[in-house]
Design a protein around this motif. Structure first.
Motif, short mmCIF file in Angstrom:
data_model
loop_
_atom_site.label_atom_id
_atom_site.label_comp_id
_atom_site.label_asym_id
_atom_site.label_seq_id
_atom_site.Cartn_x
_atom_site.Cartn_y
_atom_site.Cartn_z
N SER A 1 0.74 -1.24 -0.04
CA SER A 1 -0.16 -0.01 -0.17
C SER A 1 0.89 1.34 0.07
O SER A 1 0.33 2.29 -0.26
CB SER A 1 -0.90 -0.02 1.39
OG SER A 1 -0.13 -0.25 2.38
N THR A 2 2.01 1.14 0.42
CA THR A 2 2.89 2.47 0.56
C THR A 2 3.58 2.94 -0.89
O THR A 2 4.27 1.87 -0.96
CB THR A 2 3.84 2.61 1.74
OG1 THR A 2 3.14 2.26 2.79
CG2 THR A 2 4.55 3.82 1.80
N PRO A 3 3.15 3.96 -1.46
CA PRO A 3 3.94 4.23 -2.66
C PRO A 3 5.24 4.43 -2.50
O PRO A 3 5.73 5.20 -1.37
CB PRO A 3 3.26 5.36 -3.34
CG PRO A 3 2.20 5.42 -2.70
CD PRO A 3 2.40 4.76 -1.22
#
Length: 195
Positions: A188-190
């Motif tokens: 989920s974390t770019p």
């Protein structure tokens, strides 16, 4: 010198090198990275002058021993990976490199800069990891913002975990599983841009 005698000398030199490399791994494993080169020569059944003729210093012996291990053990894994699902193949390649690092831990420790040699162990896998990463991204099984360099750098980080886990217990496998999950497309974390 007759050609037959020259061939015999070359064959004898090649045998001496092989014996020295095998002895180096065994002696470093038994006596640790500080083992004297004389003990390696003795184990190989050659004189110290022969050892120094082939390896002028300990670093040359360590580098050659590691290069030989990588050359013998890694290509069979790399040649099989095109038949695998690319994401699974990345994991297989990473595991193969980490097994080599674990197996050669005392030989690596004998180097002046073990981290630099660890990078040399990883280098032959870089191309395969880059290709597999692109294939996995195309299939949607690898997050789109990961590069082959990212995978190789993560492998380097995991190789260096070997120095903080107990020797020979495969403790790196836990961290490989944890980190490998970060490659999942659902992560989920770019990521910040790649350099």
């Amino acid at each position: 010198m007759p050609p037959e005698a020259e061939r015999a000398l070359r064959a004898d030199a090649a045998r001496n090198v092989k014996r020295l490399l095998d002895a180096a791994r065994a002696v470093f494993a038994e006596q640790g990275p500080g083992a004297p080169l004389e003990a390696i020569a003795e184990r190989a059944g050659v004189g110290t002058r022969t050892l120094y003729r082939h390896f002028p210093h300990k670093e040359a012996l360590v580098r050659t021993a590691l290069r030989q291990t990588v050359t013998e053990r890694l290509p069979p894994i790399l040649y099989r990976t095109p038949d695998f699902d690319p994401r699974a193949a990345i994991l297989v390649v990473m595991e193969a490199v980490l097994v080599i690092v674990e197996r050669e831990r005392t030989t690596l420790a004998a180097a002046a800069n073990p981290a630099a040699l660890t990078a040399e162990v990883i280098e032959p896998a870089r191309g395969a990891l880059a290709d597999l990463t692109e294939r996995a991204k195309a299939e949607g099984t690898m997050r789109a913002d990961v590069t082959g360099d990212d995978v190789a750098h993560v492998l380097g980080l995991l190789a260096n975990v070997q120095w903080v886990v107990p020797e020979g217990d495969g403790g790196w496998r836990r961290y490989l599983a944890l980190v490998f999950d970060a490659f999942d497309p659902a992560a989920s974390t770019p990521l910040p841009p790649a350099p």
